[in-house]
Structures are given as structure tokens and as C-alpha cells.
Design an enzyme around this catalytic site. Structure first.
Site, short mmCIF file in Angstrom:
data_model
loop_
_atom_site.label_atom_id
_atom_site.label_comp_id
_atom_site.label_asym_id
_atom_site.label_seq_id
_atom_site.Cartn_x
_atom_site.Cartn_y
_atom_site.Cartn_z
N ASP A 28 0.84 -1.20 0.00
CA ASP A 28 0.00 0.00 0.00
C ASP A 28 0.88 1.25 0.00
O ASP A 28 1.81 1.36 0.80
CB ASP A 28 -0.94 -0.01 1.22
CG ASP A 28 -2.26 0.67 0.92
OD1 ASP A 28 -2.24 1.88 0.66
OD2 ASP A 28 -3.29 -0.02 0.92
N SER A 81 -6.64 4.02 -2.26
CA SER A 81 -6.83 2.58 -2.02
C SER A 81 -8.13 2.05 -2.62
O SER A 81 -8.17 0.94 -3.13
CB SER A 81 -6.89 2.31 -0.52
OG SER A 81 -5.65 2.53 0.07
N ASP A 171 -5.03 13.87 2.97
CA ASP A 171 -5.06 13.86 1.50
C ASP A 171 -4.65 15.22 0.97
O ASP A 171 -4.54 15.41 -0.25
CB ASP A 171 -6.48 13.52 1.01
CG ASP A 171 -6.93 12.16 1.51
OD1 ASP A 171 -6.07 11.27 1.64
OD2 ASP A 171 -8.13 11.99 1.79
N ARG A 213 -12.25 3.37 10.21
CA ARG A 213 -12.78 2.43 9.22
C ARG A 213 -12.61 1.00 9.69
O ARG A 213 -11.79 0.70 10.53
CB ARG A 213 -12.11 2.63 7.86
CG ARG A 213 -10.65 2.27 7.79
CD ARG A 213 -10.14 2.48 6.36
NE ARG A 213 -8.70 2.58 6.33
CZ ARG A 213 -8.02 3.24 5.40
NH1 ARG A 213 -8.64 3.88 4.44
NH2 ARG A 213 -6.72 3.25 5.43
N ARG A 286 -16.67 8.32 -0.72
CA ARG A 286 -15.98 7.05 -0.47
C ARG A 286 -16.53 6.37 0.77
O ARG A 286 -16.81 7.01 1.78
CB ARG A 286 -14.49 7.31 -0.35
CG ARG A 286 -13.70 6.07 0.02
CD ARG A 286 -12.24 6.21 -0.27
NE ARG A 286 -11.46 5.41 0.63
CZ ARG A 286 -10.14 5.27 0.57
NH1 ARG A 286 -9.47 5.90 -0.38
NH2 ARG A 286 -9.50 4.53 1.43
N ALA A 287 -16.62 5.05 0.68
CA ALA A 287 -17.36 4.29 1.69
C ALA A 287 -16.60 4.01 2.98
O ALA A 287 -17.18 4.12 4.07
CB ALA A 287 -17.79 2.95 1.08
N ASP A 288 -15.33 3.63 2.88
CA ASP A 288 -14.73 2.94 4.03
C ASP A 288 -14.80 3.73 5.33
O ASP A 288 -15.05 3.16 6.39
CB ASP A 288 -13.30 2.48 3.73
CG ASP A 288 -12.35 3.59 3.33
OD1 ASP A 288 -12.81 4.71 3.04
OD2 ASP A 288 -11.12 3.34 3.28
N LYS A 361 -6.49 -2.08 6.73
CA LYS A 361 -6.49 -2.32 5.28
C LYS A 361 -7.24 -3.60 4.92
O LYS A 361 -7.21 -4.00 3.75
CB LYS A 361 -5.05 -2.41 4.76
CG LYS A 361 -4.23 -1.14 4.91
CD LYS A 361 -4.63 -0.06 3.91
CE LYS A 361 -3.81 1.20 4.09
NZ LYS A 361 -4.24 2.30 3.20
N ASP A 430 2.00 3.22 3.21
CA ASP A 430 0.89 4.17 3.15
C ASP A 430 0.53 4.74 4.52
O ASP A 430 0.47 5.96 4.70
CB ASP A 430 -0.34 3.48 2.57
CG ASP A 430 -1.48 4.46 2.43
OD1 ASP A 430 -1.36 5.38 1.61
OD2 ASP A 430 -2.46 4.33 3.17
N HIS A 434 1.32 8.59 5.58
CA HIS A 434 0.30 9.60 5.87
C HIS A 434 0.61 10.42 7.13
O HIS A 434 0.00 11.46 7.36
CB HIS A 434 -1.07 8.95 6.08
CG HIS A 434 -1.78 8.61 4.81
ND1 HIS A 434 -2.06 9.54 3.84
CD2 HIS A 434 -2.31 7.45 4.37
CE1 HIS A 434 -2.72 8.95 2.85
NE2 HIS A 434 -2.89 7.69 3.14
N ASP A 471 -0.93 -0.18 -4.82
CA ASP A 471 -2.22 0.39 -5.22
C ASP A 471 -2.13 1.86 -5.61
O ASP A 471 -3.01 2.39 -6.28
CB ASP A 471 -3.28 0.19 -4.13
CG ASP A 471 -2.91 0.85 -2.79
OD1 ASP A 471 -1.71 1.15 -2.57
OD2 ASP A 471 -3.82 1.05 -1.97
N HIS A 472 -1.07 2.55 -5.19
CA HIS A 472 -0.85 3.97 -5.52
C HIS A 472 0.42 4.39 -4.81
O HIS A 472 0.91 3.66 -3.94
CB HIS A 472 -2.02 4.86 -5.04
CG HIS A 472 -2.34 4.64 -3.60
ND1 HIS A 472 -1.57 5.17 -2.59
CD2 HIS A 472 -3.30 3.90 -2.99
CE1 HIS A 472 -2.06 4.76 -1.42
NE2 HIS A 472 -3.10 3.99 -1.65
N HIS A 500 -1.18 10.80 -0.89
CA HIS A 500 -0.74 9.94 -1.98
C HIS A 500 -0.12 10.81 -3.07
O HIS A 500 -0.11 12.03 -2.97
CB HIS A 500 -1.94 9.18 -2.56
CG HIS A 500 -2.63 8.31 -1.56
ND1 HIS A 500 -3.84 7.75 -1.79
CD2 HIS A 500 -2.26 7.92 -0.32
CE1 HIS A 500 -4.21 7.03 -0.73
NE2 HIS A 500 -3.27 7.13 0.17
O1 LIG Z 1 -8.42 7.21 4.15
C1 LIG Z 1 -7.21 7.40 4.14
O2 LIG Z 1 -6.44 6.94 4.99
C2 LIG Z 1 -6.64 8.33 3.10
O3 LIG Z 1 -7.54 9.37 2.86
C3 LIG Z 1 -6.43 7.62 1.83
O4 LIG Z 1 -5.64 6.48 2.01
P1 LIG Z 1 -6.01 5.09 1.34
O5 LIG Z 1 -6.67 5.39 0.03
O6 LIG Z 1 -4.64 4.47 1.13
O7 LIG Z 1 -6.84 4.33 2.27
MN LIG Z 2 -3.77 2.47 -0.43
MN LIG Z 3 -3.45 6.06 1.97
#
Ligand SMILES: O=C(O)[C@H](O)COP(=O)(O)O
Ligand SMILES: [Mn+2]
Ligand SMILES: [Mn+2]
Length: 558
Positions: A28, A81, A171, A213, A286-288, A361, A430, A434, A471-472, A500
Site C-alpha cells: 500500500d 486505495s 489527503d 474504518r 468514499r465508503a470505508d 487495510k 501508506d 500519511h 495500489d498507488h 498519496h
Molecule cells: O483514508 C485514508 O487513509 C486516506 O484518505 C487515503 O488512504 P487510502 O486510500 O490508502 O486508504
Molecule cells: Mn492504499
Molecule cells: Mn493512503
């Protein structure tokens, strides 16, 4: 075969055998960028990933992981992600939430749909509450979309609006919250001139308030609930701008982690608790990081924390956050319909699958990978293992996270002989990236590299194949740059990039089970994450469906 001619059965690959054990490893936040002091991957000891790179161009290459290659509106949109794992798993590029909301706002359809009509029923006598991430990051939400939503609601009879903001700094640059609040306050002032009672009512930093999340830490959602619904928080201010400026002045303060606050009137009363008859929109697409709040707002039966009060509201998400759970029941824009993912195909073709990551994750290699779908396709053939993440810390405090534990679980699954595909996400680059802590991110990258080695060694033992990708980008560039690529200075200091990036990511294939003639084609130069699914299907011995993005590999006679 059904009457439409559709079949889950995948054709045999003409040259590649079935039955190989394949490890699919997603690092990640692991992009490829020039080596320099802000490239934590380059500056970490990463012997395993370095050795894979030596396989270029036949067994190592780069793929695109941002912008249109993953269904985002523009090439200026960094990957993330959600879209990254969606593309990896689905093998096709779907217009993603950000884009779908843009289109719905542009055409005005968002204001004609069931979701908006539902919340509109509260406009006459209740308050419209908007809760979400105040940012232009484009990962979870976008401020310009919120502005259009405010405008649309104001033109359609809303009388009272309350905003519950979550500051970003993850972000987008840390400190940018102040500018976003100023912009929003200006917009609200204009609405007030039109006679609409519009105010910011509460706030807090996204990682401290609301946006947890995968049920890692419900106390985060509770802090948000107390401020947004009950109107209670440890900090009280009479304006949001004052709130953000004051809270940011504390030592080590950071937009991501600002404490919860409420805005109060002259008598000290909170200006915008959520009460019976109100409407609520969570404006993240975005959902998570919205699912937990959505459950708290919607579920009658709920025991994750004491809600104290459960107001009878009309609630809609910007999108539907979970298609399986039908959560929330009302939403403004339909999510992308990501169907026929590679995971579903492979299970239908007898591929036994193991997926694992740690909590933060876990949904990435399961829910996102499977097209935003929770649960198994076939519980007899699949096993998903979640390793509990540390909670209540920022990951620069524990940069190794659970990388070794994830790798050991994968190793066990590989050696067990019970699975054909073993899929993991290694979060370190990742999650630690962050935090903006460069030293810790270097430790994180080393830890991820060591985890890759554990998995590759296991693949070696069973004669299997590995596919290592990401993934990025994130950890490969930790500084904000100008257009020419030079670090941008502010007050004489470089600005640390917590977000990212737009960089491509590596993909490497290998292992003793890889047929000798398999190599990356050189005629897919713009290949992206969506090309990975067909590649993995081929390595399992199948042809990919014809509408999948093309495979990255070919088989030449050796
Ligand atoms: O939700 C997060 O932690 C960031 O905004 C984006 O990170 P992720 O896309 O790697 O989850
Ligand atoms: Mn990611
Ligand atoms: Mn991230």
C-alpha cells in the site's frame, strides 16, 4: 450458460498451466519516483524489492495508478486505495464515486433523485445537516461538490443548514483546514444573506473524529456523534474559524487529529445538534470511512457505543456505501456498479482464495478488491483473515505495524496447500507515509520489504508464482513540489506531503512456478492497475473475460 449467453466459466489459457500457488502482494502506498532525500522507499533498506526490479523489463515494470487509469475525473487526481483495489480486482476501469457525483451535480440529476427528494421532506420544518471531510483531496470528498450541494439545497427550499466538518491534512497539506473553513464560511455568509440560516455546527480532525474504518476504533465515531448529534464536545467556540485556528496553535497540533469541537451561541448552547425531524447527508463519496457513522445514524439496533439519543431523521449518504448491507437505505448518487470481479470469476472456476491484511487495510483486499462487496462469494473456497491493528496510535509510533504477522499468515496459507491464490495488503508505506514522519516511513518501508521476503520464500518452497504490486504512491515522495518538481518552501521550510502521489507503481512477477517463456509485453506501455486482473487470471491458467483490460504478459517459446 444462462439464456443471455453469459457464463462464469473462464476459457483455459492456451499455454499456461493451472494449479500453481500464486501470492498476490499489494504494497500500500508504494510508488516509483526519483531517488532523493524525500523518497523513503529509496532511502530504506529494501533488498527484496530491489532484487525484483533487476528483472525489468521482462519481469518488472511500472503501471499507472492515478487519474483516468483508475476511473478518477482527471489526471491531476492522485490514486487511492479504494479506486486502486477496485481496479486491481475488477480488471476494468469504472467511473468512480468522485466522477459519478460530478456528473450528477453537473446534470442536476442529483436533485431529482429519490435520495434528495427524501431529505427534502425535512426542509420545511427541520434542519439539513451535512457531515463529511472538508477537503479538496478528491479521495473521500470534495469541497466544490459540497458547495454545489449547498447551492442546490438552497434553491430547493432548505431553511436551515448545519455543517459538521472533519478537517483533513492527510489527503491535502496539514494546515489547509483554515483555508477550507474560510471558503465555507464565505459561502454560508452568502446563504445567510439570502435568508437561509446556515452555520458550521461542529468539527474535528478526521482521524480523531468520525472517520475510523473497518471498525478499528468505535470511540472515534463516538466522539463525532457526541459533537454532531448531541452537541457536546470538550472544546466550544463561537466560530469554526476561531476553533480551527485555536486548536491548531496547540503544540504538535495537526489537521488530521484536531479534537472534537462544537460551535455555541452567546448563551453557550450548541448551534446545531441533530434532532427529530432533521435531514442528514454524509457527503463523502468514499465508503470505508463513512460506513461506521452510517450504521450509527441508521440502525435502530446498535451497541457499538451509547448513542444517548437516537434522533428520528431522514438520512442519505452521498453514495450507497455498502451494496450488500444496503447501507444507507437512501443515497444521492448510485455507486459504480462493479460487477464480475476477478475474485468472483476465479472462485467460480475453483480457485481457492486466501486474503489477509490488518484491520486498517482489511477491507481493501476484500471489500474493495471484490467491487465494494462484503463477504465471501463462496465460503467453501475462500478464507479472509483480519489481523487486529493497533488502535489509538498514529502509525509512526509503530511503523512496522503488523507486516510480519500478515506475512506469516500468508506463509502458513501458502504452505498449507489449501489455497491457489494468497492475497495480502501490506499497509506500512501508506499508513506511516500519511503521518508525514520521514524517519518512521523509512522504517515502515523496510518492514514491508521484509514481509515481502517472507512471502516470496514461502512461494519458493512450494514452487509457486508471485505478483508483487502496489495500489498507488505515497512513501516514495514525502514533499510538496512545484510544477518543475522542486520542493516547495513555506516560511523557509519544505512542506511535508502526507498524501498519496501521482506516481506509477511497480509490478513484478516471478517464482519457480512461472513458466519460462512468461514475460511482460512491451505493447501495453500505458498499462495500469486494471490490467493486473487479466494478468493474474492468466497465471492461474485461465484466459480473462474479453471485456477485461488486456493482460500485461505474453508467453514466448523458450
Ligand atoms: O483514508 C485514508 O487513509 C486516506 O484518505 C487515503 O488512504 P487510502 O486510500 O490508502 O486508504
Ligand atoms: Mn492504499
Ligand atoms: Mn493512503
Amino acid at each position: 450458460m444462462g439464456s443471455s449467453g453469459f457464463s462464469w466459466k473462464l476459457p483455459d489459457h492456451p499455454k499456461l498451466p493451472k494449479g500453481k500457488t500464486i501470492a498476490v502482494i499489494v504494497l500500500d502506498g508504494w510508488g516509483e519516483a526519483n531517488p532523493n532525500e524525500y523518497n523513503c522507499i529509496h532511502n530504506a533498506e529494501t533488498p527484496t524489492m530491489d532484487s525484483l526490479k533487476k528483472g525489468a523489463p521482462e519481469h518488472w515494470r511500472l503501471v499507472r495508478a492515478h487519474g483516468k487509469a483508475v476511473g478518477l475525473p482527471t489526471e491531476d487526481d492522485m490514486g487511492n486505495s479504494e479506486v486502486g483495489h477496485n481496479a486491481l480486482g475488477a480488471g476494468r476501469i469504472f467511473a468512480q464515486g468522485a466522477k459519478l457525483v460530478d456528473l450528477a451535480l453537473e446534470s442536476g440529476k442529483i436533485f431529482e433523485g429519490d435520495g434528495f427528494n427524501y431529505i427534502k421532506e425535512s426542509f420545511e420544518t427541520g434542519t439539513l445537516h451535512l457531515i463529511g471531510l472538508l477537503s479538496d483531496g478528491g479521495v473521500h470528498s470534495r469541497l466544490d461538490q459540497v458547495q454545489l450541494l449547498l447551492k442546490g439545497a438552497s434553491e430547493r427550499g432548505v431553511k436551515r443548514i448545519r455543517l459538521h466538518i472533519l478537517t483533513d491534512g492527510r489527503d491535502v497539506l496539514d494546515g489547509s483546514s483554515v483555508g477550507f473553513v474560510e471558503t465555507l464560511e464565505n459561502d454560508l455568509a452568502k446563504l445567510r444573506e439570502k435568508g437561509i440560516d446556515a452555520k458550521i455546527a461542529s468539527g474535528g480532525g478526521r482521524m480523531n473524529v468520525t472517520m475510523d474504518r473497518y471498525e478499528n476504533d468505535w470511540s472515534v465515531v463516538k466522539r463525532g456523534w457526541d459533537a454532531q448529534v448531541l452537541g457536546e464536545a470538550p472544546f466550544k467556540f463561537t466560530s469554526a474559524l476561531e476553533a480551527v485556528k485555536t486548536l491548531r496553535a496547540a503544540p504538535k497540533a495537526n489537521d488530521q487529529y484536531l479534537p472534537p469541537f462544537v460551535i455555541v451561541d452567546e448563551s453557550g448552547k450548541s448551534v446545531g445538534p441533530i434532532v427529530d425531524g432533521d435531514a442528514v447527508v454524509t457527503f463523502n463519496f468514499r465508503a470505508d470511512r463513512m460506513t461506521m457513522l452510517a450504521k450509527a445514524l441508521e440502525y435502530e439496533k446498535f451497541d457499538n457505543f451509547d448513542r444517548v439519543r437516537f434522533p428520528k431523521i431522514r438520512y442519505a449518504g452521498m453514495l450507497e456505501y455498502d451494496g450488500e448491507l444496503k447501507l444507507p437505505r437512501h443515497y444521492l448518487v448510485s455507486p459504480p456498479e462493479i460487477d464480475r470481479t476477478s475474485g468472483e470469476y476465479l472462485v467460480h472456476n475453483g480457485v481457492r482464495t486466501f486474503a489477509c491484511s490488518e484491520t486498517v487495510k482489511f477491507g481493501h483486499v476484500t471489500f474493495f478488491w471484490n467491487g465494494n462487496r462484503s463477504g465471501y462469494f463462496n465460503a467453501d473456497l475462500e478464507q479472509y483473515v483480519e489481523i487486529p491493528s493497533d488502535s489509538g496510535i498514529t502509525f509512526n509510533e509503530q511503523p512496522k505495524m503488523k507486516a510480519v504477522e500478515i506475512a506469516e499468515k500468508a506463509k502458513e496459507a501458502i504452505l498449507s496447500g489449501k489455497f491457489d491464490q494468497i492475497r495480502v495488503n501490506l499497509p506500512n508505506g501508506d499508513m506511516v507515509g500519511h503521518t508525514g514522519d520521514i524517519e518512521a516511513t523509512i522504517v515502515a518501508c523496510k518492514a514491508a520489504d521484509e514481509a515481502v521476503k517472507i512471502i516470496l520464500d514461502a512461494i519458493q518452497q512450494v514452487g509457486g508464482i508471485y505478483v508483487v504490486t502496489a495500489d498507488h504512491g505515497n512513501a516514495e515522495d514525502m514533499v510538496k513540489r512545484d510544477k518543475a518538481g522542486k520542493p516547495l518552501l513555506k516560511d523557509g521550510k519544505v512542506q511535508i506531503l502526507t498524501s498519496h502521489t501521482l506516481e506509477p507503481v511497480p509490478i513484478a512477477i516471478g517464482g519457480p512456478g512461472l513458466a519460462p517463456g512468461v514475460r511482460f509485453r512491451n505493447d501495453v506501455p500505458t498499462g495500469g492497475l486494471a490490467n493486473v486482473a487479466a494478468t493474474v487470471m492468466n497465471l492461474h491458467g485461465f484466459e480473462a473475460p474479453s471485456d477485461y483490460e488486456t493482460t500485461l504478459i505474453e508467453v514466448v517459446d523458450k
